[in-house]
Enzyme design. Sequence first.
Site, PDB file in Angstrom:
ATOM      1  NE  ARG A  19      -2.302  -2.017   3.144  1.00 32.83           N
ATOM      2  CZ  ARG A  19      -2.742  -2.297   4.372  1.00 32.83           C
ATOM      3  NH1 ARG A  19      -3.833  -1.706   4.829  1.00 32.83           N
ATOM      4  NH2 ARG A  19      -2.094  -3.147   5.143  1.00 32.83           N
ATOM      5  NE  ARG A 450      41.697  49.576 -10.430  1.00 34.26           N
ATOM      6  CZ  ARG A 450      41.339  50.076  -9.262  1.00 34.26           C
ATOM      7  NH1 ARG A 450      40.610  49.362  -8.432  1.00 34.26           N
ATOM      8  NH2 ARG A 450      41.691  51.296  -8.926  1.00 34.26           N
TER       9      ARG A 450
END
Length: 490
Positions: A19, A450
Site C-alpha cells: 500500500r 586591473r
Amino acid sequence: MSANRPAAVVVLAAGEGTRMKSSTPKVLHEICGRSLVGHVVAAARELDPEHLVVVVGHAREQVGSHVTGLDAGARTAVQHEQNGTGHAVRMGLEELAADGVTLSGTVLVTCGDTPLLTGETLAALAAAHASEGNAVTVLSARVPDATGYGRIVRGADGSVTAIVEHKDATEEQLAIGEINSGVFAFDAALLTEALGKVRTDNSQGEEYLTDVLGILRGEGHRVGAAVAADHREIVGINNRVQLAQARRLLNDRLLERAMLAGVTVVDPASTWVDVTVTFEPDALVHPGTQLLGSTHLSAGCEVGPQARLTDTFVGAEAEVTHTVAVGARIGAQASVGPYTYLRPGTELGLKSKAGTYVEMKNARVGEGTKVPHLSYVGDATIGEYTNIGAASVFVNYDGETKHHTTIGSHCKTGSDNMFVAPVTVGDGAYTAAGSVITKDVPPGSLAVARGQQRNIEGWVARKRPGSAAAQAAQTARPAQDAEDSGIRKA
Ligand code: UD1
Ligand code: CA
C-alpha cells in the site's frame, strides 16, 4: 543489566507493504531522519536484549544490510514466504536455535512498521509481564477506529481469552474497542512450544501469532494485556498518509521534549527536526526551519526563519537566517544570512559573518572576519578581523584540481576581487577593487591588479551623433568647459 532484560527482541519486517506504492521497501521509508525499522530497532536496543533479531523477507538483502548497518549487534532471519506473523516469529527463533542459542526468559515481539513505539513502553510491557507472572502479555490499546486490527477478547472476569483478527471476527467481536498492537512479551520456552501448534485454518490461511494466546490459555497459562498509555504510539504505517501522520506525531514529540528542556520554538507546525538533533536551553527556532542529522543548536542561538541545517553545529548566540547549511560549523556569536549557503567543511569563527548571497565550502573563517555580500569562498583559510569586499570569488578550480587560497588577518580586500588559487594575501594587506589576484601579496602591501582607465574624449558625439546620450553630453559640456577654463585661468 536491567531487571527485565529480555532474552530476545524479535522485530517482524518481512512484509512487502504494497500500500506504500513504492519501489522502496516499506520499513525503509524515513520519518525524522531514521527509517521506520530503524526507529523500532533503536527502541528495542534501549532494553539491552541479549539477542535482537529482525525477520526479513521482501527485499531481504536491502532491508537486512540496512538493519545491520544501523545496529551491528542486530541479526537477521529470513522468512522466504510471508506465511503469517506466527510463522515469522518461528523463523526468528529458529535462526537463533540454529546458532545454538537456547532462550530462557522473556521474548518481545514488535513490528517493523510501528516507529512511534518507545523503548519506555516496551520496558513497561516487559515489567508488567514479569510482575504478573504471565506466559504472554499483549500490548493492547483503545483506539478511536479499530478497523483492521485484531480485537482483544476478554472473559467475564476481565482476563484475556483470545485475539480475533478483524477478518475472522463476529459482529459482536467487531464492536470491541480494545485492539492488538502487534507487540507482545512471551515466555521464551512456552512461545517456542506453542508456535509449533499454530494452525492455518483462518480466513488468510496464515500462521497467526495471535493464536498463541488462545493456545497458552487453553493449557492453563496466564495471559495478560497491558493497555498502552497513549494509543498513538502503536500506529502501524501501511500507506503514505499514515507515514505523514506518524512523522507529524514524532516531530511534535521531539519538539515538545526540546521545548520542555528550554528551547523556544516559535512555530512547531513549520519546524521539523530529526531524532538525532540536539539543543541547549535558550536556543530559539523561528518558523520554516528544518534541523537535520547531527545538527546542534547551542545556548542563545537564533535559527530561522527559513533555515535548513544538516549536520551543522551552531555556536552560542549565533544568528542564522534564511540559510542552507550542510556539514558546517558556525562559531559563537557569528552571523549567517540572509540567503547563505554553507557547504561541508565551512568553519566560521567567533563573531564572524557570512552575509547575503554568500556561498562557502571547505573554508575556515577566523574570529571577527566578515564576508558580507555576494561572494563565493571555496577552499580557503581567512585569518582574523579581515573584511572581504562584496562580490569576490575564490577561484579554486582550474578545470582539473581544486586549489587553496590563504588570506591573513586584518586584511581589507576590495570589492569584485578574484583570488586565483593557489594564492596568499599576507596579514594587514589591502587589495584594490576589481583586482584579479594571481600573485601572492606581501603583508601590509596594496595589490592593484586591473587595467588602467582610459577616457576617450568626445567619443559619443562622434560615434552616436543625435542620440539621447549625445544630447545629454552636449548639455553637460558647456558647464564642464566653463569649469575647466576657470581652472585654467586660475
Ligand atoms: C497484525 C495482527 C493484528 C494487530 C495488527 C497491529 C496478526 C495475525 N495480526 O495484523 O492482530 O492488530 O498487526 O498492527 O498477528 N509480517 C511478517 N511476516 C508475515 C506477516 C507479517 O514479517 O508473514 C510482519 C509485517 O511485515 C508487519 C507485521 O508482521 O511488520 C504485521 O503484519 P501485518 O500483515 O501488517 O499484520 P496485520 O494484518 O496488520
Ligand atoms: Ca499492519
